[in-house]
Design a protein around this motif. Sequence first.
Motif, short mmCIF file in Angstrom:
data_model
loop_
_atom_site.label_atom_id
_atom_site.label_comp_id
_atom_site.label_asym_id
_atom_site.label_seq_id
_atom_site.Cartn_x
_atom_site.Cartn_y
_atom_site.Cartn_z
N ARG A 161 -1.70 -0.07 1.72
CA ARG A 161 -2.86 0.38 2.47
C ARG A 161 -2.51 0.49 3.95
O ARG A 161 -2.04 -0.44 4.56
N ARG A 162 -2.76 1.64 4.52
CA ARG A 162 -2.52 1.85 5.94
C ARG A 162 -3.70 1.32 6.74
O ARG A 162 -4.61 0.71 6.21
N PRO B 273 -5.00 6.82 1.11
CA PRO B 273 -3.87 6.20 1.81
C PRO B 273 -3.13 5.14 0.98
O PRO B 273 -2.47 4.28 1.54
N PHE B 274 -3.25 5.19 -0.35
CA PHE B 274 -2.66 4.15 -1.20
C PHE B 274 -1.34 4.62 -1.81
O PHE B 274 -1.11 5.81 -1.99
N ARG B 275 -0.51 3.64 -2.16
CA ARG B 275 0.77 3.94 -2.78
C ARG B 275 0.63 4.34 -4.25
O ARG B 275 -0.38 4.08 -4.89
N LEU C 143 -3.00 5.66 -9.70
CA LEU C 143 -3.18 4.90 -10.93
C LEU C 143 -1.85 4.43 -11.49
O LEU C 143 -0.85 5.15 -11.43
N LYS C 144 -1.84 3.23 -12.05
CA LYS C 144 -0.68 2.75 -12.77
C LYS C 144 -0.54 3.50 -14.09
O LYS C 144 -1.51 4.08 -14.59
#
Length: 267
Positions: free
Chosen positions: A26-27, A146-148, A178-179
Motif C-alpha cells: 500500500r502506497r 495502489p495494491f500489489r 486478487l490471490k
Amino acid sequence: MLRPAGLWHFCRRPRAARVPAENLGRREVTSGVSPRGGTSSRALNIFDRDLKRKQKNWAAQQPEPTKFDYLKEEVGSRIADRVYDIPRDFSLALDLGCGRGYIAQYLNKETIGKFFQADIAENALKNSLETEIPTVSVLVDEEFLPFRENTFDLVVSSLSLHWVNDLPRALEQIHYVLKPDGVFIGAMFGGDTLYELRCSLQLAEMEREGGFSPHISPFTAVNDLGHLLGRAGFNTLTVDTDEIQVNYPGMFELMEDLQEKKSRILT
C-alpha cells in the motif's frame, strides 16, 4: 417506480503460480486517488471523478446520512450473504467503493480476518459504520488501485463500479490484486435501472423538442458483463440479476430521493 436491477458477479481467479506478497503493497493514501480530471487514456471520460468525490463527501456530512441509504443497506446485506455462501474463510479482504461500510457491518471476524475499506471520499471513511472486523481505511479511486499483485483473498464492491469511466480496466485491476483462487463478489446497477424515468423523459422531450438527449447515466447490460469479466482474466463466472422495486408517488419524489442520496444517477 424505481427498478434498480442489481447485477451480481461471483468470480474466482484461476489457479496460477503465486507471487510472494509478504507485505501489503500500500502506497501513501493519496496515491490511490486519481489526479484532478484523471482517467485512463483508453476510456471515454463520461464521469467527472473529482466531482463524484465531492458529491460523496457532501453526502457523508449530511445530518441524517442513513435516511436515504436503504438501497445501499439492502445490497450490502445481499453481498454479505453471498460471502457466507462460500465455505471458506478470508484472511485479507478489500471492499472497493465501500462508502460508509455497508458490507462490513453484516460480516463477522470468523469469516474475514482483516478488512481494507477503500473509497474515493474521505468523509465516508471517517463516518464508517461499526463492525467487529479489524479494518483499515484507504483513500483510493476505484480506477487506480495502489495494491500489489496477489494481495487479497476476497474483493467485494457494492453499487460503485457503475461510476467508473473504464470498467474493463477496473476489473483487470481487481483481478491483479486478487490471490490465485481469490474471490470477487460485486453488485452494480444494470441496464434496466430507472427504466420508467428514462422513458418518461425521452417521451416528454420527443413531444416538445422533436428529439431527446440522455439524462440518465449509462448502465452496463447484463449480457456484456460475462465478456468483460472473462477478458479481465476471471473464470468460473456466475452473473445473476436481482430486481429491487421501489415505488414513488411521482417523478419529482424520485428525483428528490436521488438528489438527497447524492447518487447522481441523473447526470
